[in-house]
Design an enzyme around this catalytic site. Structure first.
Site, PDB file in Angstrom:
ATOM      1  N   ASP A   1       0.818  -1.210   0.000  1.00 54.98           N
ATOM      2  CA  ASP A   1       0.000   0.000   0.000  1.00 54.98           C
ATOM      3  C   ASP A   1       0.851   1.258   0.000  1.00 54.98           C
ATOM      4  OD1 ASP A   1      -2.632   1.188   0.069  1.00 54.98           O
ATOM      5  OD2 ASP A   1      -2.170   1.812   2.121  1.00 54.98           O
TER       6      ASP A   1
ATOM      7  N   MET B   1      -7.764   5.483   3.125  1.00 54.42           N
ATOM      8  CA  MET B   1      -7.919   6.665   2.283  1.00 54.42           C
ATOM      9  C   MET B   1      -6.706   6.933   1.399  1.00 54.42           C
ATOM     10  SD  MET B   1     -10.905   7.703   2.887  1.00 54.42           S
ATOM     11  CE  MET B   1     -10.733   9.192   1.918  1.00 54.42           C
ATOM     12  N   ARG B   2      -5.668   6.118   1.514  1.00 56.58           N
ATOM     13  CA  ARG B   2      -4.470   6.396   0.717  1.00 56.58           C
ATOM     14  C   ARG B   2      -4.754   6.283  -0.772  1.00 56.58           C
ATOM     15  NH1 ARG B   2      -1.008   3.540   3.348  1.00 56.58           N
ATOM     16  NH2 ARG B   2      -0.210   5.289   4.576  1.00 56.58           N
ATOM     17  N   GLY B   3      -5.607   5.357  -1.164  1.00 54.58           N
ATOM     18  CA  GLY B   3      -5.950   5.223  -2.570  1.00 54.58           C
ATOM     19  C   GLY B   3      -6.609   6.473  -3.123  1.00 54.58           C
TER      20      GLY B   3
END
Length: 603
Positions: free
Chosen positions: A164, A245-247
């Site tokens: 990720d 929320m990184r995406g």
């Protein structure tokens, strides 16, 4: 190790791989996107393009390679022993993280990186600062770099936490047209014969690309994105079941970078579509349900002409192999036939069942599963302790050797930092130094690999539902012990991952319930792929304790000769027919595995 003295193949001279070139260009325009994970087989130009990226940075040629066998000291920095001995002062030598600052840190075979190094990379990737602390002495330095990782998925999965951290990901293939193959060979031959002349040939194109990137970097701060398109990103991340929320953040930043690359000031839907496969390919959680990829875009375009998305080609629907109800009844009835030989019965049964379309069976709870405590043996064990005892037996504890405080023996590995600090503080002469050792490891990591038969024949007698119950119970015990779990399915003439190697999940039931059964039983394929996967896992963690469980009814036309698996293996026979063919027991004997029948496990 630094690669600045080695001539690098020009970035613009690489044939094909437009999507990867775009990903590398975007993170150069906007480094806050994060790194790029490049997944693909050997010979797909992963390393060539990754090393060529350094040529596009302001500090040209600053590429640092993290070797697979690197130590923690090599990565974060080490103690300067020479200065400690001569000047009685402690100082640090910079590690690879310090050398990669403002450059590229390249990790080949990142999926085989030891967990200790992965933990260090995770910390630094989050803070962009490398902090080294040793007994009250602290040293820190900036470590802001582009992280590029390559991996061959056939050699094992990447830890989800590190995966990720890569902002973008590209999955490559190694299938090229005849013309592309010819061009690649010609280009490589010309470069090897005269690297300087070859680089000079592409110097103008390379400078033009760098100038284009610099213009995009300057324009990036002026790019805006409407709320409607922000919502579009959020909705599509939600539909893809993206964790966290990184995406969303990476997708937004990548869209901005692509807009600047195209010379525009306002993000369009086309920008969002173009970067979608780069953002979601390693973040999508659809439980194996494939979705058509968004259209890819060519890499090299003049900024005044926005790219036109390519039309998606409709996928060819699978052939309908559904049998008539009379054929299904006939194949089911074959389970009760005992007038034919074992071999012919297996062949007929496998072919009949293989014609059924995929079907669902919901999980049935399995109580008091009993599995072996003993190490792998070629004999079939009559004893059967509980699964909890079995899994506990996999939790190998370190053994103390000799007397020591708290019953723990010192590790044979010397802790040079503690040795130097302790003896310098006591002003001991070098001849009187006392060695300090690193702490001994208290246990081994444990991996539970489950091979689940999802062929049509397992639908008989609710065997598939009961198999799912057995898988769930193994997973629950592994979860309580904080051990690793991986689940691989084999059916419908294919082998695929249901769950890559992760810390055993607490909730697995929904994934199992959504898994259908259908087609034939590729038993040889799954065993060989599992063995290859386990070999890679052992390379990554030599002390890994492996527990493998094969849940199958054994109904296959394939033979079992030469099949074996690393570590301890247990075959759980799921056959539910009135007349047992004994193929599961034959598989266990051939593999030297422990054997149990599902009906004998308290089901």
């Amino acid at each position: 190790m630094l690669m600045s003295d080695t001539p690098a193949f020009p970035f613009v001279a690489v044939t094909g791989q437009a999507l990867l070139k775009l990903a590398l260009t975007l993170i150069t325009i906007n480094p806050s996107i994060g790194g790029v994970l490049i997944s693909g087989p050997r010979g797909s130009a992963k390393t060539t393009l990754a090393r060529g990226l350094a040529q596009l940075l302001p500090q040209k040629g600053k590429l640092v390679t993290l070797p697979l066998g690197a130590s923690e000291e090599m990565l974060i920095g080490s103690l300067d022993l020479q200065q400690a001995l001569s000047d009685q002062q402690v100082s640090f030598n910079p590690g690879l993280l310090a050398k990669a600052h403002d450059g590229v840190l390249y990790v080949d075979e990142v999926n085989l990186l030891p967990d200790a190094l992965v933990d260090q990379l995770l910390d630094v990737a989050a803070s962009r600062v490398n902090i080294i602390e040793r007994d009250g002495i602290s040293h820190q330095h900036p470590a802001d770099f582009l992280l590029i990782g390559t991996m061959n998925p056939d050699e094992g999965e990447l830890r989800p936490q590190l995966q990720d951290r890569f902002g973008l990901a590209v999955e490559l293939g190694n299938q090229y047209s005849i013309d592309e193959r010819m061009e690649i060979v010609q280009q490589r031959e010309a470069f090897d014969q005269n690297p300087a002349a070859f680089i000079a040939k592409y110097a103008d194109s390379q400078r033009s690309l760098i100038k284009h990137i610099q213009s995009a970097q300057l324009a990036l701060s002026n790019v805006t994105c409407s709320d409607a398109l922000r919502r579009n990103i959020a909705e599509r991340c939600h539909e893809a079941n993206v964790d966290g929320m990184r995406g969303d953040i990476v997708w937004y930043r990548a869209a901005l970078a692509h807009t600047a690359w195209q010379g525009r000031k306002q993000v369009t839907l086309e920008d969002i579509d173009t970067v979608e496969p780069l953002v979601l390919s390693h973040r999508r959680n659809d439980n194996g349900n494939s979705t058509p990829p968004p259209p890819s875009s060519p890499y090299s375009r003049p900024p005044e002409k926005p790219p036109e998305p390519q039309k998606q080609q409709p996928k060819t629907p699978p052939k309908d192999t559904q049998q008539s109800s009379s054929q299904q009844q006939q194949s089911q009835g074959s389970d009760n036939s005992n007038n034919e030989s074992d071999n012919s019965d297996d062949n007929a049964g496998d072919n009949d069942w293989g014609g059924l379309p995929p079907q669902q069976q919901h999980l049935e709870t399995v109580e008091a599963i009993r599995l072996p405590r003993q190490k792998q043996t070629s004999k079939i064990r009559p004893t059967s302790p509980t699964l909890k005892d079995k899994v506990m037996a996999g939790k190998q504890k370190g053994q103390a050797k000799g007397g020591s405080r708290n019953g723990r023996a010192p590790s044979p590995s010397v802790s040079w930092f503690n040795t130097l600090v302790g003896n310098i503080a006591k002003r001991n002469a070098p001849t009187d130094w006392q060695l300090h050792y690193k702490k001994a490891r208290s246990g081994k990591a444990v991996l539970h690999l489950i091979l689940l038969d999802t062929s049509s024949s397992t639908l008989a007698g609710q065997a598939f539902a009961k198999s799912k119950g057995a898988v769930l119970q193994i997973a629950e015990q592994a979860y309580l012990l904080r051990e690793q779990l991986a689940v691989m399915s084999f059916g419908h003439e294919q082998v695929k991952w249901l769950l890559p190697q992760v810390r055993a999940p607490k909730h697995l039931q929904s994934l199992l319930n959504e898994t259908p059964a259908g087609g034939g039983t590729p038993i040889r394929d799954v065993i060989m792929q599992a063995q290859q996967y386990l070999q890679g896992a052992v390379v990554k963690s030599p002390d890994l304790e492996i527990q493998t469980y094969v849940l199958t009814d054994g109904r296959t036309t394939q033979d079992f000769d030469g099949l074996s698996l690393q570590g301890h293996c247990t075959v759980i026979d799921t056959e539910q027919s009135a007349v047992k063919r004994g193929r599961g027991k034959a598989l266990a004997n051939a593999m030297g595995a422990d054997y149990f029948h599902l009906n004998a496990l308290g089901v």
